[in-house]
Every structure is written in structure tokens, then in C-alpha cells.
Design a protein around this motif. Structure first.
Motif, PDB file in Angstrom:
ATOM      1  N   SER A  92       0.816  -1.213   0.000  1.00 15.30           N
ATOM      2  CA  SER A  92       0.000   0.000   0.000  1.00 15.30           C
ATOM      3  C   SER A  92       0.844   1.255   0.000  1.00 15.30           C
ATOM      4  CB  SER A  92      -0.929   0.000   1.220  1.00 15.30           C
ATOM      5  OG  SER A  92      -0.169  -0.079   2.417  1.00 15.30           O
ATOM      6  N   LEU A  93       2.156   1.105   0.270  1.00 19.44           N
ATOM      7  CA  LEU A  93       3.034   2.262   0.376  1.00 19.44           C
ATOM      8  C   LEU A  93       4.405   1.915  -0.176  1.00 19.44           C
ATOM      9  CD1 LEU A  93       3.518   5.173   1.606  1.00 19.44           C
ATOM     10  CD2 LEU A  93       4.360   3.980   3.641  1.00 19.44           C
ATOM     11  N   ILE A 134       8.233   3.468   0.011  1.00 21.53           N
ATOM     12  CA  ILE A 134       9.110   4.429   0.665  1.00 21.53           C
ATOM     13  C   ILE A 134      10.314   4.644  -0.233  1.00 21.53           C
ATOM     14  CG2 ILE A 134      10.509   4.909   2.705  1.00 21.53           C
ATOM     15  CD1 ILE A 134       8.700   2.863   4.194  1.00 21.53           C
ATOM     16  N   LEU A 137       5.787   7.579  -0.873  1.00 24.86           N
ATOM     17  CA  LEU A 137       6.291   8.520   0.120  1.00 24.86           C
ATOM     18  C   LEU A 137       7.667   8.981  -0.324  1.00 24.86           C
ATOM     19  CD1 LEU A 137       5.641   9.767   2.918  1.00 24.86           C
ATOM     20  CD2 LEU A 137       6.919   7.875   3.941  1.00 24.86           C
ATOM     21  N   ALA A 147       9.998   7.634   7.561  1.00 27.76           N
ATOM     22  CA  ALA A 147       8.727   7.104   7.044  1.00 27.76           C
ATOM     23  C   ALA A 147       7.848   6.597   8.184  1.00 27.76           C
ATOM     24  CB  ALA A 147       9.002   5.978   6.048  1.00 27.76           C
ATOM     25  N   LYS A 175       3.802   8.257  10.525  1.00 24.50           N
ATOM     26  CA  LYS A 175       2.620   7.509  10.947  1.00 24.50           C
ATOM     27  C   LYS A 175       1.788   7.019   9.759  1.00 24.50           C
ATOM     28  CE  LYS A 175       2.298  10.008  15.302  1.00 24.50           C
ATOM     29  NZ  LYS A 175       3.026   8.969  16.030  1.00 24.50           N
ATOM     30  N   PRO A 176       2.418   6.241   8.876  1.00 24.90           N
ATOM     31  CA  PRO A 176       1.637   5.677   7.761  1.00 24.90           C
ATOM     32  C   PRO A 176       0.658   4.634   8.268  1.00 24.90           C
ATOM     33  CG  PRO A 176       3.818   4.697   7.835  1.00 24.90           C
ATOM     34  CD  PRO A 176       3.808   5.788   8.869  1.00 24.90           C
ATOM     35  N   GLU A 177      -0.337   4.338   7.469  1.00 27.63           N
ATOM     36  CA  GLU A 177      -1.300   3.307   7.845  1.00 27.63           C
ATOM     37  C   GLU A 177      -0.609   1.953   7.923  1.00 27.63           C
ATOM     38  OE1 GLU A 177      -4.588   3.274   5.215  1.00 27.63           O
ATOM     39  OE2 GLU A 177      -5.181   5.339   5.630  1.00 27.63           O
ATOM     40  N   ALA A 192       4.682  -2.217   3.173  1.00 29.12           N
ATOM     41  CA  ALA A 192       5.395  -1.096   2.572  1.00 29.12           C
ATOM     42  C   ALA A 192       6.649  -1.617   1.899  1.00 29.12           C
ATOM     43  CB  ALA A 192       5.751  -0.046   3.621  1.00 29.12           C
TER      44      ALA A 192
END
Length: 348
Positions: A268-269, A271, A299, A320, A324-326, A330
């Protein structure tokens, strides 16, 4: 590497944000004017403000040490504190130290060779020489904490920090350690800065006191970050993230290899790390979305971490996590003309 191989349970850092245990509070940091040496006009960089290591970690004696060794001692001690590790309660022979550096103890190395140039080899200080070795910081960490497990120093162009994480995870995976202190960083010196300048690599922001938009060029940085890695479930404690899998290569095409590593999962992310190339939308580079798909949030890397060209991965990761990412998967991704590094994490 197996799923959920290792867990990040502690963070310590000495960076332009200051010496800190745990996550770095969300705040902007700007390059500051260099005053440690004379410059021809304004020169800026992301610098660590001077501090007394013993005021942060009581008992530290760093008078003869290179700043890199002193910062590694502070960062490692803060990471152990953040993880709640009592070394008296564990087998110190099963604690590993894995240290990543691009340039090593460059300050004392410069001083040693300048002394040799001025006074001849017979006029150099023999006490200084051992502190010029790149593995000195890892040795000092092990000696101060009396840990006797594997002690490894790595230096891999562009990807030293990522390499240290993967090396530490491998030690845990193969049962060669029960806990690993992973450290990465470098210091900034006059000779290094002037080399960047001579090579025309510096950003215009290095010469301008006014905030500038994100443009090409490089703003040098310095600092050290330490992480505590433990096997998942070894203790009932707070965790920041699981390191699930990772790959590093000095060559080859990253797209298909990273897709194979992901095994069909879609993070979902993403970095951005390293030189930031996978996040660059220019036609000269591949974008991160072409690797992980258009539905992955990206990000971007922060300049303070990009300034640590070879060892910024741990700072990228901590910044990162501090955002405070969900929760969820990642992908930390770095590419260069020499290869790529990719690590898949589960954020907690």
C-alpha cells in the motif's frame, strides 16, 4: 528470507534532528551554514549540532574517538533503551552488531594522513591509527555493551544501509544471533564537502540562505541511525515493523526481480530511498509505480536522508515510520545506475 523474519523493536539516532530514542518527531529541518571550517562564502549542509555524548548516555568516554564512533555508541545505546533491552538478562554472545558506512572514520583518517604529510610517517600519532579503521565504530559498540556476537561492517555503494539490514536479518534467520544492533551513518568533513563541490554535485541550496524549491543537486548530510532487530515473537514488546523479505543487487533489471520478490502482493506504500530515482517521473528513470502498480502511495525521500548517499536507508525508514503511515505492507525501494535494493516490510 522468510515471511516476518525479523522485527524492528528499537530506534536510536544522532542526526540533524538531534540525539533521539524512538521515532523522530515530525518537524522540518533545513541545511545550516558550515562553521566548522573556513569557507569561501556561504556553504550549507544538514549537520548534527554539537553535543556531549556522556550527557545522553552516561559513562561514555569519547575523547579520542572519531565522531562516527561516538555517534554510533550513542545511537546504539538509545536504540537498546527504546527497545527495553536489558543486556544483563540475555546471552551477550548472541548479540550481533552490523554497521554500515560509506566513508568510515574519515575525520581521524584525514588527520592521520595530514600528519604524515606534514611530519613524515615517523611523526604520526600511533594512537590515532586504530581509530581510522572503518570497523572501529562497530568494535566500540561491542566493547561498551560487552556483546560478543558477530561483528560486521559493510560498505556497499549506494546501498550500505540496506545491506546492513539484510545482513542482520540473515544472522537471525540462520540462528547465528538472537538480537542484532543495526547501525548506519557517516560524518561530513571539509575534504568530503569540497570534493562534492569540485565534482559539481552540490545543489544551489548549499549556497543560498533562502528556502529553495526541490531542484537538482545534492545537499550533504551527516548522522547515524541504529535499529534493534529481533526474531518475531521473541519478546512481548512493542514493534515498529516486520522485515518480511528483501533483495539487493549490484546490477540487473529491478522490475521483474522485485515483482517476483513481492510474490503477487501489492504494497500500500512505497518508501523512496537511495538516490530517489524510482520516484522520479522523468523519462530517464523508471518510476516506482511501474514496479508496484498505480495504486501504491509513494512517500518521497526527504533531502536530509538523501544527503547520506550510501547510508541513508535507516534514516529514510525512520522518517517514514515517523510519518505515521497506515498499517500494512510497505516497499522500501532504492535504485541507481549500479543496481537496486528493495525491502518489503509490514508496518505495525
Amino acid at each position: 528470507m522468510n515471511s516476518k523474519l525479523s522485527t524492528i523493536t528499537g530506534i536510536g539516532s544522532v542526526t540533524p534532528f538531534g540525539p533521539l530514542a524512538g521515532l523522530i518527531p515530525q518537524s522540518a529541518v533545513e541545511p545550516t551554514p558550515i562553521t566548522a571550517w573556513k569557507t569561501d562564502g556561504l556553504r550549507r549542509a544538514f549537520q548534527v549540532n554539537p553535543f556531549q555524548p556522556a550527557s545522553v548516555v552516561p559513562g561514555l568516554k569519547t575523547r579520542r574517538l572519531d565522531r562516527l564512533s561516538a555517534w554510533a555508541l550513542v545511537a546504539a545505546s538509545l536504540a537498546l533503551q527504546d527497545a527495553g533491552i536489558d543486556l544483563d538478562q540475555i546471552d551477550r554472545a548472541r548479540v550481533a552488531v552490523v554497521f554500515a558506512t560509506g566513508f568510515g572514520c574519515i575525520e581521524l583518517t584525514e588527520a592521520f594522513y595530514q600528519s604524515a604529510f606534514a611530519n613524515g610517517w615517523s611523526g604520526t600519532d600511533p594512537i590515532t591509527f586504530p581509530e581510522t579503521l572503518a570497523n572501529s565504530p562497530a568494535g566500540h559498540v561491542a566493547l561498551f555493551h560487552n556483546v560478543r556476537g558477530p561483528n560486521i561492517t559493510v560498505s556497499s555503494k549506494h546501498f550500505s544501509g540496506e545491506s546492513a539490514l539484510l545482513q542482520a536479518a540473515s544472522l537471525l534467520r540462520h540462528g547465528q544471533a538472537d538480537l542484532a544492533i543495526v547501525i548506519a551513518g557517516d560524518t561530513l568533513t571539509q575534504a568530503m564537502y569540497e570534493w562534492y563541490e569540485t565534482a559539481h554535485l552540490l545543489s544551489p541550496a548549499c549556497y543560498n540562505s533562502e528556502p529553495l524549491p526541490q531542484i537538482s543537486g545534492y545537499i550533504p548530510s551527516e548522522g547515524v541511525v541504529a535499529l534493534i532487530l529481533e526474531p518475531e515473537g521473541s519478546r512481548n514488546t512493542r514493534s515498529y515493523a516486520h522485515l518480511q523479505t528483501g533483495r539487493w543487487t549490484s546490477g540487473g533489471e529491478p522490475h521483474e526481480s522485485i515483482r517476483q520478490m513481492l510474490g503477487g502482493s501489492v504494497p500500500s506504500l512505497t518508501i523512496c530511498a537511495g538516490d530517489g530515482a524510482p520516484c522520479d517521473p522523468s523519462p530517464e528513470t523508471y518510476s516506482a509505480s511501474s514496479i508496484v502498480g498505480p495504486n501504491t502511495a509513494i512517500l518521497p525521500a526527504q533531502p536530509v536522508a538523501l544527503g547520506l548517499t550510501d547510508t541513508g536507508a535507516l534514516l529514510h525508514l525512520v522518517l517514514a515510520l515517523s510519518a505515521k503511515p497506515e498499517r500494512g505492507q510497505a516497499l522500501m525501494l532504492a535504485t541507481s545506475s549500479r543496481g537496486y535494493a528493495a525491502l518489503l516490510l509490514e508496518l505495525l
